[in-house]
Scaffold this motif. Structure first.
Motif, PDB file in Angstrom:
ATOM      1  N   VAL A 275      10.841 -15.559  -6.229  1.00  0.00           N
ATOM      2  CA  VAL A 275      10.701 -16.446  -5.069  1.00  0.00           C
ATOM      3  C   VAL A 275       9.652 -15.948  -4.068  1.00  0.00           C
ATOM      4  CG1 VAL A 275      11.951 -17.406  -3.082  1.00  0.00           C
ATOM      5  CG2 VAL A 275      13.053 -17.307  -5.307  1.00  0.00           C
ATOM      6  N   VAL A 276       9.493 -14.640  -3.965  1.00  0.00           N
ATOM      7  CA  VAL A 276       8.563 -14.098  -2.957  1.00  0.00           C
ATOM      8  C   VAL A 276       7.291 -13.525  -3.594  1.00  0.00           C
ATOM      9  CG1 VAL A 276       8.285 -12.393  -1.110  1.00  0.00           C
ATOM     10  CG2 VAL A 276      10.453 -13.616  -1.352  1.00  0.00           C
ATOM     11  N   ALA A 277       7.448 -12.573  -4.492  1.00  0.00           N
ATOM     12  CA  ALA A 277       6.282 -11.837  -4.994  1.00  0.00           C
ATOM     13  C   ALA A 277       5.370 -12.683  -5.884  1.00  0.00           C
ATOM     14  CB  ALA A 277       6.738 -10.589  -5.747  1.00  0.00           C
ATOM     15  N   VAL A 278       5.950 -13.437  -6.811  1.00  0.00           N
ATOM     16  CA  VAL A 278       5.117 -14.226  -7.725  1.00  0.00           C
ATOM     17  C   VAL A 278       4.281 -15.267  -6.981  1.00  0.00           C
ATOM     18  CG1 VAL A 278       5.175 -15.882  -9.639  1.00  0.00           C
ATOM     19  CG2 VAL A 278       6.497 -13.765  -9.784  1.00  0.00           C
ATOM     20  N   PRO A 279       4.867 -16.037  -6.048  1.00  0.00           N
ATOM     21  CA  PRO A 279       4.024 -16.980  -5.299  1.00  0.00           C
ATOM     22  C   PRO A 279       2.916 -16.293  -4.498  1.00  0.00           C
ATOM     23  CG  PRO A 279       6.314 -17.597  -5.065  1.00  0.00           C
ATOM     24  CD  PRO A 279       6.292 -16.257  -5.753  1.00  0.00           C
TER      25      PRO A 279
ATOM     26  N   ALA B 185      -2.269 -13.067  -2.344  1.00  0.00           N
ATOM     27  CA  ALA B 185      -1.947 -12.722  -0.958  1.00  0.00           C
ATOM     28  C   ALA B 185      -0.943 -11.578  -0.871  1.00  0.00           C
ATOM     29  CB  ALA B 185      -1.385 -13.960  -0.248  1.00  0.00           C
ATOM     30  N   LEU B 186      -0.965 -10.674  -1.855  1.00  0.00           N
ATOM     31  CA  LEU B 186      -0.047  -9.539  -1.816  1.00  0.00           C
ATOM     32  C   LEU B 186      -0.435  -8.589  -0.687  1.00  0.00           C
ATOM     33  CD1 LEU B 186       0.423  -8.608  -5.588  1.00  0.00           C
ATOM     34  CD2 LEU B 186       2.027  -9.779  -4.084  1.00  0.00           C
ATOM     35  N   THR B 187       0.553  -8.200   0.087  1.00  0.00           N
ATOM     36  CA  THR B 187       0.353  -7.228   1.169  1.00  0.00           C
ATOM     37  C   THR B 187       0.821  -5.864   0.673  1.00  0.00           C
ATOM     38  OG1 THR B 187       2.552  -7.567   2.093  1.00  0.00           O
ATOM     39  CG2 THR B 187       0.780  -9.028   2.895  1.00  0.00           C
ATOM     40  N   PRO B 188       0.476  -4.804   1.375  1.00  0.00           N
ATOM     41  CA  PRO B 188       0.983  -3.478   0.977  1.00  0.00           C
ATOM     42  C   PRO B 188       2.521  -3.419   0.974  1.00  0.00           C
ATOM     43  CG  PRO B 188      -0.847  -3.225   2.491  1.00  0.00           C
ATOM     44  CD  PRO B 188      -0.537  -4.689   2.443  1.00  0.00           C
ATOM     45  N   GLU B 189       3.164  -4.102   1.920  1.00  0.00           N
ATOM     46  CA  GLU B 189       4.637  -4.102   1.967  1.00  0.00           C
ATOM     47  C   GLU B 189       5.228  -4.798   0.741  1.00  0.00           C
ATOM     48  OE1 GLU B 189       2.754  -5.317   4.554  1.00  0.00           O
ATOM     49  OE2 GLU B 189       2.937  -3.612   5.914  1.00  0.00           O
ATOM     50  N   VAL B 190       4.631  -5.916   0.353  1.00  0.00           N
ATOM     51  CA  VAL B 190       5.116  -6.648  -0.818  1.00  0.00           C
ATOM     52  C   VAL B 190       4.878  -5.815  -2.076  1.00  0.00           C
ATOM     53  CG1 VAL B 190       4.786  -8.717  -2.240  1.00  0.00           C
ATOM     54  CG2 VAL B 190       4.833  -8.910   0.254  1.00  0.00           C
TER      55      VAL B 190
ATOM     56  N   GLU C 147       4.747  -2.579  -2.285  1.00  0.00           N
ATOM     57  CA  GLU C 147       5.709  -1.470  -2.259  1.00  0.00           C
ATOM     58  C   GLU C 147       7.097  -1.938  -2.728  1.00  0.00           C
ATOM     59  OE1 GLU C 147       7.848   1.363   1.083  1.00  0.00           O
ATOM     60  OE2 GLU C 147       5.865   0.549   1.515  1.00  0.00           O
ATOM     61  N   THR C 148       7.514  -3.100  -2.257  1.00  0.00           N
ATOM     62  CA  THR C 148       8.813  -3.644  -2.668  1.00  0.00           C
ATOM     63  C   THR C 148       8.792  -4.017  -4.145  1.00  0.00           C
ATOM     64  OG1 THR C 148       9.164  -4.467  -0.426  1.00  0.00           O
ATOM     65  CG2 THR C 148      10.582  -5.372  -2.149  1.00  0.00           C
ATOM     66  N   LEU C 149       7.690  -4.557  -4.605  1.00  0.00           N
ATOM     67  CA  LEU C 149       7.549  -4.901  -6.021  1.00  0.00           C
ATOM     68  C   LEU C 149       7.655  -3.653  -6.889  1.00  0.00           C
ATOM     69  CD1 LEU C 149       7.098  -7.407  -7.728  1.00  0.00           C
ATOM     70  CD2 LEU C 149       4.653  -7.074  -7.481  1.00  0.00           C
ATOM     71  N   PHE C 150       7.066  -2.566  -6.438  1.00  0.00           N
ATOM     72  CA  PHE C 150       7.171  -1.295  -7.158  1.00  0.00           C
ATOM     73  C   PHE C 150       8.628  -0.835  -7.210  1.00  0.00           C
ATOM     74  CE2 PHE C 150       7.220   3.378  -7.142  1.00  0.00           C
ATOM     75  CZ  PHE C 150       6.578   3.625  -8.340  1.00  0.00           C
ATOM     76  N   ALA C 151       9.349  -0.963  -6.088  1.00  0.00           N
ATOM     77  CA  ALA C 151      10.768  -0.588  -6.045  1.00  0.00           C
ATOM     78  C   ALA C 151      11.594  -1.461  -6.988  1.00  0.00           C
ATOM     79  CB  ALA C 151      11.303  -0.681  -4.622  1.00  0.00           C
ATOM     80  N   CYS C 152      11.226  -2.722  -7.098  1.00  0.00           N
ATOM     81  CA  CYS C 152      11.944  -3.633  -7.996  1.00  0.00           C
ATOM     82  C   CYS C 152      11.764  -3.242  -9.457  1.00  0.00           C
ATOM     83  CB  CYS C 152      11.475  -5.070  -7.778  1.00  0.00           C
ATOM     84  SG  CYS C 152      12.054  -5.784  -6.225  1.00  0.00           S
ATOM     85  N   ALA C 153      10.646  -2.610  -9.776  1.00  0.00           N
ATOM     86  CA  ALA C 153      10.376  -2.218 -11.159  1.00  0.00           C
ATOM     87  C   ALA C 153      11.396  -1.207 -11.674  1.00  0.00           C
ATOM     88  CB  ALA C 153       8.971  -1.646 -11.275  1.00  0.00           C
ATOM     89  N   PHE C 154      12.057  -0.476 -10.772  1.00  0.00           N
ATOM     90  CA  PHE C 154      13.063   0.495 -11.206  1.00  0.00           C
ATOM     91  C   PHE C 154      14.284  -0.185 -11.824  1.00  0.00           C
ATOM     92  CE2 PHE C 154      10.667   3.228  -8.317  1.00  0.00           C
ATOM     93  CZ  PHE C 154      10.553   4.374  -9.098  1.00  0.00           C
ATOM     94  N   ALA C 155      14.456  -1.475 -11.593  1.00  0.00           N
ATOM     95  CA  ALA C 155      15.594  -2.201 -12.164  1.00  0.00           C
ATOM     96  C   ALA C 155      15.306  -2.729 -13.570  1.00  0.00           C
ATOM     97  CB  ALA C 155      15.998  -3.360 -11.246  1.00  0.00           C
ATOM     98  N   VAL C 156      14.078  -2.642 -14.026  1.00  0.00           N
ATOM     99  CA  VAL C 156      13.733  -3.161 -15.354  1.00  0.00           C
ATOM    100  C   VAL C 156      14.546  -2.486 -16.463  1.00  0.00           C
ATOM    101  CG1 VAL C 156      11.878  -3.400 -17.056  1.00  0.00           C
ATOM    102  CG2 VAL C 156      11.470  -3.989 -14.662  1.00  0.00           C
ATOM    103  N   PRO C 157      14.715  -1.158 -16.459  1.00  0.00           N
ATOM    104  CA  PRO C 157      15.548  -0.558 -17.514  1.00  0.00           C
ATOM    105  C   PRO C 157      17.000  -1.044 -17.475  1.00  0.00           C
ATOM    106  CG  PRO C 157      14.272   1.137 -16.392  1.00  0.00           C
ATOM    107  CD  PRO C 157      14.071  -0.139 -15.635  1.00  0.00           C
ATOM    108  N   PHE C 158      17.484  -1.415 -16.294  1.00  0.00           N
ATOM    109  CA  PHE C 158      18.856  -1.908 -16.176  1.00  0.00           C
ATOM    110  C   PHE C 158      19.059  -3.136 -17.062  1.00  0.00           C
ATOM    111  CE2 PHE C 158      19.725  -0.344 -11.546  1.00  0.00           C
ATOM    112  CZ  PHE C 158      19.267   0.918 -11.867  1.00  0.00           C
TER     113      PHE C 158
END
Length: 161
Positions: free
Chosen positions: A92-96, A102-107, A109-120
């Motif tokens: 809903v947020v990152a892909v659009p 229009a990715l910002t450094p904050e987005v 950073e959050t996208l990188f944090a979300c990547a830790f859930a991929v192995p889950f």
């Protein structure tokens, strides 16, 4: 353990997968302990309320993940929640934002944090979890299905009239 106190999910999980689930819970415990708690405890009155609320939810998630270290299969819902909220945020947020370049450094950073859930996604026993939910669903009324929870019993409704 007898059949009345275990679920199909618990019975079908291999020791390797159980320990991988523990590792996922440990990742949450350490990661949120290093990020969410310091932000929440250091936040002042000038911080936006929603940011404090978000960090409080993450801190609660971390406390539940501690329980997941001892009961990884029963606490798998913590990992499912983690996967779901991150997947929703990414879609809903990152892909659009990415599609509009229009990715910002904050987005980012959050996208990188979300990547830790991929192995889950790979480690969570989805088939056993869904099968267990279907087999052990609770009725809308009347006597509950066998839950295997000690001490839980059905109290009949009073008849009218």
């Amino acid at each position: 353990m007898n059949a009345s106190t275990t679920s199909a999910t618990t019975d079908t999980i291999t020791p390797l997968r159980r320990n991988l689930l523990r590792a996922c819970h440990l990742l949450l415990v350490v990661g949120l302990g290093l990020t969410a708690w310091p932000r929440l405890l250091a936040s002042g009155p000038d911080r936006p309320v929603i940011d404090g609320a978000f960090d409080a939810v993450l801190c609660a998630l971390q406390l539940l993940a501690i329980a997941g270290l001892f009961a990884p299969v029963r606490m798998v819902a913590v990992l499912v929640f983690e996967v779901l909220w991150k997947a929703i945020w990414v879609l809903v947020v990152a892909v659009p934002l990415w599609s509009r370049d229009a990715l910002t450094p904050e987005v980012t950073e959050t996208l990188f944090a979300c990547a830790f859930a991929v192995p889950f996604v790979v480690i969570i026993p989805w088939r056993a979890l869904v099968g267990d939910l279907i087999r052990r669903r609770e009725p809308w009324h009347g006597a509950p299905a066998e839950t295997g929870v000690p001490g839980e019993r059905w109290i009949p409704r009073r008849r009218r009239g």
